[in-house]
Design an enzyme around this catalytic site. Sequence first.
Site, PDB file in Angstrom:
ATOM      1  N   HIS A 321       0.859  -1.189   0.000  1.00 31.69           N
ATOM      2  CA  HIS A 321       0.000   0.000   0.000  1.00 31.69           C
ATOM      3  C   HIS A 321       0.893   1.236   0.000  1.00 31.69           C
ATOM      4  O   HIS A 321       1.947   1.246   0.614  1.00 31.69           O
ATOM      5  CB  HIS A 321      -0.885   0.011   1.259  1.00 31.69           C
ATOM      6  CG  HIS A 321      -2.048   0.940   1.148  1.00 31.69           C
ATOM      7  ND1 HIS A 321      -1.950   2.286   1.376  1.00 31.69           N
ATOM      8  CD2 HIS A 321      -3.331   0.710   0.795  1.00 31.69           C
ATOM      9  CE1 HIS A 321      -3.127   2.856   1.194  1.00 31.69           C
ATOM     10  NE2 HIS A 321      -3.991   1.924   0.843  1.00 31.69           N
ATOM     11  N   ASP A 379      -7.913  -5.333   0.066  1.00 30.36           N
ATOM     12  CA  ASP A 379      -8.396  -6.202  -1.016  1.00 30.36           C
ATOM     13  C   ASP A 379      -8.037  -7.666  -0.823  1.00 30.36           C
ATOM     14  O   ASP A 379      -8.468  -8.512  -1.608  1.00 30.36           O
ATOM     15  CB  ASP A 379      -7.817  -5.713  -2.350  1.00 30.36           C
ATOM     16  CG  ASP A 379      -8.327  -4.328  -2.674  1.00 30.36           C
ATOM     17  OD1 ASP A 379      -7.493  -3.418  -2.886  1.00 30.36           O
ATOM     18  OD2 ASP A 379      -9.555  -4.141  -2.654  1.00 30.36           O
TER      19      ASP A 379
HETATM   20  C1  SDX Z   1      -6.190   0.192  -2.796  1.00 34.58           C
HETATM   21  O1  SDX Z   1      -4.387   4.666  -1.892  1.00 34.58           O
HETATM   22  C2  SDX Z   1      -5.354   4.068  -1.269  1.00 34.58           C
HETATM   23  O2  SDX Z   1      -5.762   4.437  -0.177  1.00 34.58           O
HETATM   24  C3  SDX Z   1      -5.953   2.888  -2.035  1.00 34.58           C
HETATM   25  C4  SDX Z   1      -6.962   2.031  -1.288  1.00 34.58           C
HETATM   26  C5  SDX Z   1      -8.235   2.800  -0.998  1.00 34.58           C
HETATM   27  O3  SDX Z   1      -8.976   2.390  -0.080  1.00 34.58           O
HETATM   28  O4  SDX Z   1      -8.540   3.745  -1.758  1.00 34.58           O
HETATM   29  O5  SDX Z   1      -6.395   1.585  -0.056  1.00 34.58           O
HETATM   30  C6  SDX Z   1      -7.365   0.810  -2.110  1.00 34.58           C
HETATM   31  O6  SDX Z   1      -5.933   0.559  -3.910  1.00 34.58           O
HETATM   32  C7  SDX Z   1      -5.343  -0.805  -2.061  1.00 34.58           C
HETATM   33  C8  SDX Z   1      -4.122  -1.287  -2.900  1.00 34.58           C
HETATM   34  C9  SDX Z   1      -4.625  -2.384  -3.843  1.00 34.58           C
HETATM   35  N1  SDX Z   1      -3.547  -2.730  -4.832  1.00 34.58           N
HETATM   36  C10 SDX Z   1      -2.971  -3.943  -4.790  1.00 34.58           C
HETATM   37  O7  SDX Z   1      -3.164  -4.789  -3.914  1.00 34.58           O
HETATM   38  C11 SDX Z   1      -2.045  -4.196  -5.974  1.00 34.58           C
HETATM   39  C12 SDX Z   1      -0.721  -4.797  -5.473  1.00 34.58           C
HETATM   40  N2  SDX Z   1      -0.004  -3.733  -4.746  1.00 34.58           N
HETATM   41  C13 SDX Z   1       0.870  -2.912  -5.477  1.00 34.58           C
HETATM   42  O8  SDX Z   1       0.797  -2.808  -6.827  1.00 34.58           O
HETATM   43  C14 SDX Z   1       1.467  -1.758  -4.691  1.00 34.58           C
HETATM   44  O9  SDX Z   1       1.775  -2.212  -3.435  1.00 34.58           O
HETATM   45  C15 SDX Z   1       0.656  -0.499  -4.598  1.00 34.58           C
HETATM   46  C16 SDX Z   1       0.254   0.014  -5.942  1.00 34.58           C
HETATM   47  C17 SDX Z   1      -0.565  -0.728  -3.776  1.00 34.58           C
HETATM   48  C18 SDX Z   1       1.512   0.562  -3.910  1.00 34.58           C
HETATM   49  O10 SDX Z   1       2.589   0.790  -4.742  1.00 34.58           O
HETATM   50  P1  SDX Z   1       3.654   1.947  -4.425  1.00 34.58           P
HETATM   51  O11 SDX Z   1       3.345   2.646  -3.166  1.00 34.58           O
HETATM   52  O12 SDX Z   1       3.814   2.771  -5.657  1.00 34.58           O
HETATM   53  O13 SDX Z   1       4.969   1.143  -4.127  1.00 34.58           O
HETATM   54  P2  SDX Z   1       5.968   0.607  -5.210  1.00 34.58           P
HETATM   55  O14 SDX Z   1       5.201   0.097  -6.389  1.00 34.58           O
HETATM   56  O15 SDX Z   1       7.002   1.637  -5.433  1.00 34.58           O
HETATM   57  O16 SDX Z   1       6.579  -0.656  -4.462  1.00 34.58           O
HETATM   58  C19 SDX Z   1       7.665  -0.499  -3.542  1.00 34.58           C
HETATM   59  C20 SDX Z   1       8.447  -1.805  -3.636  1.00 34.58           C
HETATM   60  C21 SDX Z   1       8.872  -2.140  -5.060  1.00 34.58           C
HETATM   61  O17 SDX Z   1      10.024  -2.981  -4.992  1.00 34.58           O
HETATM   62  P3  SDX Z   1      11.502  -2.254  -5.185  1.00 34.58           P
HETATM   63  O18 SDX Z   1      11.467  -1.568  -6.521  1.00 34.58           O
HETATM   64  O19 SDX Z   1      11.651  -1.304  -4.013  1.00 34.58           O
HETATM   65  O20 SDX Z   1      12.475  -3.414  -5.125  1.00 34.58           O
HETATM   66  O21 SDX Z   1       7.609  -2.899  -3.222  1.00 34.58           O
HETATM   67  C22 SDX Z   1       7.396  -3.784  -4.325  1.00 34.58           C
HETATM   68  C23 SDX Z   1       7.743  -3.016  -5.565  1.00 34.58           C
HETATM   69  O22 SDX Z   1       8.167  -3.893  -6.597  1.00 34.58           O
HETATM   70  N3  SDX Z   1       5.996  -4.146  -4.267  1.00 34.58           N
HETATM   71  C24 SDX Z   1       5.513  -5.375  -4.496  1.00 34.58           C
HETATM   72  C25 SDX Z   1       4.136  -5.290  -4.272  1.00 34.58           C
HETATM   73  N4  SDX Z   1       3.806  -4.026  -3.941  1.00 34.58           N
HETATM   74  C26 SDX Z   1       4.958  -3.316  -3.947  1.00 34.58           C
HETATM   75  N5  SDX Z   1       6.132  -6.517  -4.855  1.00 34.58           N
HETATM   76  C27 SDX Z   1       5.327  -7.612  -5.005  1.00 34.58           C
HETATM   77  N6  SDX Z   1       4.000  -7.609  -4.799  1.00 34.58           N
HETATM   78  C28 SDX Z   1       3.366  -6.471  -4.433  1.00 34.58           C
HETATM   79  N7  SDX Z   1       2.049  -6.446  -4.229  1.00 34.58           N
END
Ligand code: SDX
Length: 444
Positions: A321, A379
């Site tokens: 998140h 989720d």
């Molecule tokens: C919602 O914003 C809100 O409040 C949203 C929400 C709401 O109520 O409105 O809470 C609802 O959208 C919840 C989130 C649902 N999305 C998912 O579950 C999709 C999977 N999660 C990700 O795609 C991700 O975690 C995000 C999009 C939610 C957050 O991404 P960020 O903050 O942009 O973080 P990032 O992509 O920069 O990740 C940081 C690191 C990265 O690795 P490095 O480059 O540092 O090595 O963490 C890794 C990412 O690759 N990473 C994951 C991951 N999420 C982040 N690796 C594997 N699986 C994951 N799910």
Amino acid sequence: MEDKNTNVKAEEGKATVKRIAVLHIPGEEPIELPILSGTEGHDVIDVKQLGTHGYFTYDPGFLSTASCQSKITFIDGEKGILLHRGYPIYELAMKTSYLEVCYLLLYKELPNEEQLEKFKSKIRYNTMVHEQLPKLFQAFRRDSHPMAIMCGIAGALSAFYHDEINNNNPRDRELVAIRLLAKIPTLAAMAYKYSEGEPFMYPQNHLSFTGNFLHMMFATPCEPYVVNPIIEKAMDRIFILHADHEQNASTSSVRFAGSTGANPYACIAAGIAALWGPAHGGANEACLRMMETIGSVKNIPKYIAKAKDKNDPFRLMGFGHRVYKNYDPRATVMRDTCHEVLKELNITDHPLLDVAMELERIALEDPYFIERKLYPNVDFYSGIILNAIGIPTSMFTVIFAVARTIGWISHWCEMQEDPSSKIVRPRQLYTGYPTRSVKPIGER
Ligand code: SDX
């Protein structure tokens, strides 16, 4: 023993300036920037005037940028705290109903019984949609994704109420909020019925808000439909857990669109479109489909490895998140509700529950997830509950949109009431061609 705290009336706060930041840029005069403090959470550095000094801030994705002041919701990502108008999400989920939370977000206080009954009545008598609207569904293919239909139909509402809205009139804003709260569930159920080739079901005024939604989703004209109270309660709690969440991507989309003075129904359509993405509200559908793909506990290590592989676009849906670097408090309630609903429905062997619990256990022990503070989010378990209560996977994000409508419209109203609100117009760092002259085509 008197609890002194109960005598302290919670007060909304306002931004105050307690400190000044000084920006030193070599060779230039120091720039003083006010540091604003709110009621809870991070202080913010007010950089509004930086442009007059020839600089912009640069923050793609707004990781460290506050876009507005708001009194609706507060999240502490490090501590896993979520408050709606000061009330912790756990208490709201356990002690109130979705319509009470809607009232709270819209009118700033929880309703008493009389206020709640009046609010329920306002919603109840706005649940029907214009008889022309069902005709719009005929334009969609039967296999259209329900979110595609919702994007179109929600926007179409603006064609039915275009001339009556003065965004600056509180009564008009309240009417917009009531109409959207009442009609989005009706349209959502219609999107499902259309995709099933079943007849639309009219709202039933004798049912609760959530009971009526379930009726419109699952009843047919052929026989009476009895709302299962266990499912009704689970659905209502899921609505509460998805109601609002600060300046997330879809709420920010509604605020962006609303800042131009656009028709509020069209602004909600912008929110629906943004919510659909799998990185946001689409994650609940993607998460369940991921668990179905994983299929069994023995396949989990393969998918954990894929999630960690930088060369693999696969991500563990339902994990991570932007704000929470601790457990999403909604995920905790959702997990407990999941076990509660499965038990009450006598579902002892849900095929995906074992996968979910083992996925959670492994990920929370894996250094990759621990280092990046990736925890289950709202989720992760919601899909299993929705699946158990009979909601089809393609409708998961629509359910999220139904629940989040109150958050979107509450933020839209707050923005309209904010005298400092301006049209949103971010700047950029330009890295394209410097100025150059056009050559005649023969010389290109
Ligand atoms: C919602 O914003 C809100 O409040 C949203 C929400 C709401 O109520 O409105 O809470 C609802 O959208 C919840 C989130 C649902 N999305 C998912 O579950 C999709 C999977 N999660 C990700 O795609 C991700 O975690 C995000 C999009 C939610 C957050 O991404 P960020 O903050 O942009 O973080 P990032 O992509 O920069 O990740 C940081 C690191 C990265 O690795 P490095 O480059 O540092 O090595 O963490 C890794 C990412 O690759 N990473 C994951 C991951 N999420 C982040 N690796 C594997 N699986 C994951 N799910």
